[in-house]
Motif scaffolding. Structure first.
Motif, PDB file in Angstrom:
ATOM      1  N   VAL A   6       0.862  -1.186   0.000  1.00  0.00           N
ATOM      2  CA  VAL A   6       0.000   0.000   0.000  1.00  0.00           C
ATOM      3  C   VAL A   6       0.894   1.231   0.000  1.00  0.00           C
ATOM      4  CG1 VAL A   6      -1.838   1.253   1.175  1.00  0.00           C
ATOM      5  CG2 VAL A   6      -1.772  -1.264   1.287  1.00  0.00           C
ATOM      6  N   ILE A   7       0.776   2.071  -1.019  1.00  0.00           N
ATOM      7  CA  ILE A   7       1.617   3.269  -1.156  1.00  0.00           C
ATOM      8  C   ILE A   7       0.719   4.499  -1.158  1.00  0.00           C
ATOM      9  CG2 ILE A   7       3.416   4.403  -2.492  1.00  0.00           C
ATOM     10  CD1 ILE A   7       3.932   1.771  -3.926  1.00  0.00           C
ATOM     11  N   THR A   8       0.768   5.308  -0.108  1.00  0.00           N
ATOM     12  CA  THR A   8      -0.007   6.555  -0.040  1.00  0.00           C
ATOM     13  C   THR A   8       0.831   7.635   0.619  1.00  0.00           C
ATOM     14  OG1 THR A   8      -0.969   6.165   2.140  1.00  0.00           O
ATOM     15  CG2 THR A   8      -2.142   5.207   0.267  1.00  0.00           C
ATOM     16  N   ARG A   9       0.569   8.867   0.242  1.00  0.00           N
ATOM     17  CA  ARG A   9       1.235   9.998   0.884  1.00  0.00           C
ATOM     18  C   ARG A   9       0.658  10.253   2.279  1.00  0.00           C
ATOM     19  NH1 ARG A   9       3.691  13.530  -2.892  1.00  0.00           N
ATOM     20  NH2 ARG A   9       4.773  12.207  -4.404  1.00  0.00           N
ATOM     21  N   VAL A  51      -2.939   8.383  -6.340  1.00  0.00           N
ATOM     22  CA  VAL A  51      -2.540   9.115  -7.547  1.00  0.00           C
ATOM     23  C   VAL A  51      -1.279   9.929  -7.304  1.00  0.00           C
ATOM     24  CG1 VAL A  51      -3.197  10.994  -9.102  1.00  0.00           C
ATOM     25  CG2 VAL A  51      -4.843   9.180  -8.553  1.00  0.00           C
ATOM     26  N   GLU A  52      -1.196  10.595  -6.143  1.00  0.00           N
ATOM     27  CA  GLU A  52      -0.019  11.432  -5.865  1.00  0.00           C
ATOM     28  C   GLU A  52       1.258  10.599  -5.829  1.00  0.00           C
ATOM     29  OE1 GLU A  52      -2.783  11.463  -4.137  1.00  0.00           O
ATOM     30  OE2 GLU A  52      -3.610  13.477  -4.381  1.00  0.00           O
ATOM     31  N   SER A  53       1.212   9.457  -5.165  1.00  0.00           N
ATOM     32  CA  SER A  53       2.401   8.602  -5.080  1.00  0.00           C
ATOM     33  C   SER A  53       2.739   7.983  -6.430  1.00  0.00           C
ATOM     34  CB  SER A  53       2.167   7.492  -4.050  1.00  0.00           C
ATOM     35  OG  SER A  53       1.944   8.020  -2.766  1.00  0.00           O
ATOM     36  N   LEU A  54       1.721   7.696  -7.233  1.00  0.00           N
ATOM     37  CA  LEU A  54       1.947   7.085  -8.544  1.00  0.00           C
ATOM     38  C   LEU A  54       2.645   8.051  -9.484  1.00  0.00           C
ATOM     39  CD1 LEU A  54       1.393   4.753 -10.603  1.00  0.00           C
ATOM     40  CD2 LEU A  54      -0.734   5.952 -11.166  1.00  0.00           C
ATOM     41  N   LEU A  55       2.130   9.286  -9.562  1.00  0.00           N
ATOM     42  CA  LEU A  55       2.659  10.227 -10.549  1.00  0.00           C
ATOM     43  C   LEU A  55       3.941  10.903 -10.091  1.00  0.00           C
ATOM     44  CD1 LEU A  55      -0.644  11.862 -11.860  1.00  0.00           C
ATOM     45  CD2 LEU A  55       0.629   9.890 -12.747  1.00  0.00           C
ATOM     46  N   GLY A  56       4.148  10.994  -8.778  1.00  0.00           N
ATOM     47  CA  GLY A  56       5.404  11.562  -8.296  1.00  0.00           C
ATOM     48  C   GLY A  56       5.667  12.940  -8.862  1.00  0.00           C
ATOM     49  N   VAL A  79      -5.291   1.644  -8.477  1.00  0.00           N
ATOM     50  CA  VAL A  79      -5.042   3.068  -8.243  1.00  0.00           C
ATOM     51  C   VAL A  79      -6.146   3.636  -7.359  1.00  0.00           C
ATOM     52  CG1 VAL A  79      -4.802   5.328  -9.336  1.00  0.00           C
ATOM     53  CG2 VAL A  79      -3.846   3.294 -10.436  1.00  0.00           C
ATOM     54  N   MET A  80      -5.756   4.393  -6.352  1.00  0.00           N
ATOM     55  CA  MET A  80      -6.710   5.038  -5.448  1.00  0.00           C
ATOM     56  C   MET A  80      -6.719   6.537  -5.721  1.00  0.00           C
ATOM     57  SD  MET A  80      -5.820   2.943  -1.925  1.00  0.00           S
ATOM     58  CE  MET A  80      -4.116   3.519  -1.923  1.00  0.00           C
ATOM     59  N   ALA A  81      -7.920   7.116  -5.800  1.00  0.00           N
ATOM     60  CA  ALA A  81      -8.020   8.524  -6.193  1.00  0.00           C
ATOM     61  C   ALA A  81      -9.174   9.201  -5.473  1.00  0.00           C
ATOM     62  CB  ALA A  81      -8.229   8.632  -7.701  1.00  0.00           C
ATOM     63  N   ALA A  89      -7.425   8.203 -12.770  1.00  0.00           N
ATOM     64  CA  ALA A  89      -7.579   6.791 -12.405  1.00  0.00           C
ATOM     65  C   ALA A  89      -8.061   5.964 -13.587  1.00  0.00           C
ATOM     66  CB  ALA A  89      -8.552   6.668 -11.231  1.00  0.00           C
ATOM     67  N   VAL A  90      -9.026   6.510 -14.325  1.00  0.00           N
ATOM     68  CA  VAL A  90      -9.526   5.803 -15.516  1.00  0.00           C
ATOM     69  C   VAL A  90      -8.417   5.649 -16.549  1.00  0.00           C
ATOM     70  CG1 VAL A  90     -11.127   5.944 -17.467  1.00  0.00           C
ATOM     71  CG2 VAL A  90     -11.923   6.500 -15.153  1.00  0.00           C
TER      72      VAL A  90
END
Length: 465
Positions: A6-9, A51-56, A79-81, A89-90
């Motif tokens: 689980v990766i979240t800011r 989304v924040e952690s994904l896009l960096g 992806v969580m948004a 996310a889509v």
């Protein structure tokens, strides 16, 4: 036990997601990808990433996903948004992510996603087994199936292909028995030797013996020279006897002798000729019923039925229809010099409901006809015959599928209705999400999720105007 990351800011959100997951699983929570240790955790099954952690730092969605898969090659990415990030996310799902969730995430919604992940893992493991190193490159598209019944068929093919065991293929007309026979031969240790196909039902009764076993000069009127039969031509390889249930009693006796003794005699000849052939037979008839009626020798049936493989009808593998249709479109684009890119959703809905009495062969013929008639890039309803669609392009009422459990049949009906409703709505709104959502009485986020579930893309509906 599954291994999940689980990766979240936001640490509180990581904790919320972790608490909703099965506590028997191995769950690791981090705030950035760099906080994890890919060298130790490359076997992660599922990644939940916001989304924040994904896009960096301003990365595009495809590049961000590629970076994740580089570290965790076998992981399903969810992806969580937040609601306003639904478009991102889509887009992630379109780029290959498994699914997406919108905050706040509920236990039921998360449970549904995890159930889909597990089901996907099972299907993938079965497909990996099917593909393996056994199948040649030309067969990979053919064995790519979502149907459990067809996966069972391919497992049987793997088991028997490299033997010389006599195999009986059964199934309705048009299910692809001849293709299965060729698949068996091409993956056997006889693949470099002849594959001889004989359609027993297409040969006049008086010529079947000559066709199969050959004849000597003068054996009958018109036999002006010696002729080798199909069994001799197939020596060292495979002979495929299609529509085996149509051969006469006299031919059945000789076939029984060939199977038992591996020798033949030409018509009008006296010498025994040894033949080394692998026999694959096929029929669309009920062989046991033919035996009971005295039309087919029971001892021959037992000899042919050593390793039976039943090919399911297309109506029992409807989940494969979109993929098979795409394959035919590619085939006819090359043959007909067309540039068809897909099929209209209404047509695919009709394909799901149609009973397909002619099976895969009928689907192939219908796609070929549509490719010829279609002037655009999408195969639309008016390019298909009226027994699939009525003149207004509405899907005809389909019979209730009582062969399915009530829960599954009900869900299929709901899915079909949802897709038809959304298709019609998006066409009327020219693909505008906001207008479509307002008319449906749902949020844009809900509409996007439904469209994603049913494989609908708004640009397809903008093409119509």
């Amino acid at each position: 036990m599954r291994k999940m990351l689980v990766i979240t800011r936001d640490g509180s959100r990581s904790e919320d997601v972790s608490n909703l997951l099965d506590q028997d699983d191995d769950i690791l929570t981090v705030t950035t990808l760099e906080s994890s240790n890919p060298s130790e955790d490359r076997e992660v099954d599922t990644i939940f990433v916001d989304v924040e952690s994904l896009l960096g730092k301003g990365q595009s969605v495809p590049k961000a996903l590629k970076k994740l898969w580089k570290h965790y090659p076998s992981a399903s990415i969810v992806v969580m948004a937040d609601e306003e990030q639904t478009t991102v996310a889509v887009n992630a799902v379109k780029a290959g992510a498994f699914d997406y969730l919108i905050h706040p995430i509920g236990r039921e919604e998360l449970g549904l996603v995890m159930a889909k992940v597990r089901e996907s893992d099972v299907l993938q493991s079965e497909l990996d087994f099917l593909r393996g190193q056994f199948w040649d490159e030309n067969s990979l598209d053919f064995i790519d199936t979502q149907s459990q019944a067809m996966r069972d068929v391919f497992v049987k093919i793997r088991q028997v292909a490299e033997t010389r065991t006599t195999t009986l293929l059964t199934g309705e007309t048009g299910t692809g028995k001849s293709l299965i026979a060729k698949l068996l031969h091409s993956h056997s240790n006889r693949k470099d030797m002849p594959f001889i196909s004989v359609h027993c039902g297409a040969i006049p009764d008086g010529l079947v013996e000559s066709e199969l076993f050959g004849h000597e000069k003068g054996a009958f009127t018109g036999a002006v020279r010696r002729r080798l039969g199909k069994f001799e031509l197939a020596h060292g390889g495979t002979i495929f006897l299609d529509e085996i249930g149509t051969v006469s009693q006299s031919v059945q006796v000789k076939l029984l002798n060939v199977i038992q003794e591996r020798i033949i005699q030409r018509v009008g000849g006296e010498n025994d000729i040894a033949v080394d052939v692998r026999i694959i037979a096929a029929t669309n008839e009920d062989m046991k019923a033919l035996c009971d009626e005295g039309k087919f020798r029971r001892d021959l049936y037992y000899r042919l039925n050593v390793f039976p493989i039943c090919i399911p009808p297309l109506r029992d593998r409807i989940e494969d229809i979109p993929r098979i249709s795409e394959s035919f479109i590619k085939q006819f684009n090359g043959l007909l010099n067309t540039e068809i890119k897909g099929i209209h959703p209404e047509v695919l809905d009709a394909f799901q409901d149609y009973e397909w009495p002619g099976n895969v062969r009928e689907l192939e013929n219908i796609i070929e006809r549509a490719c010829i008639l279609e002037s655009g890039e999408i195969l639309r309803p008016d390019s298909f015959p009226p027994d699939l669609l009525d003149p207004q392009g509405e899907t005809l009422t389909s019979p209730v599928k009582t062969s399915l459990p009530l829960k599954q049949a009900r869900q299929m009906t709901i899915d079909r209705f949802e897709k038809q409703y959304l298709t019609s709505l998006l066409e009327q709104c020219n693909g505008v999400i906001k207008d479509s959502a307002e008319r449906a009485g749902i949020t844009s986020r809900q509409l996007n999720k439904l469209m994603n579930r049913h494989g609908l893309c708004r640009k397809d509906f903008r093409l119509k105007k």
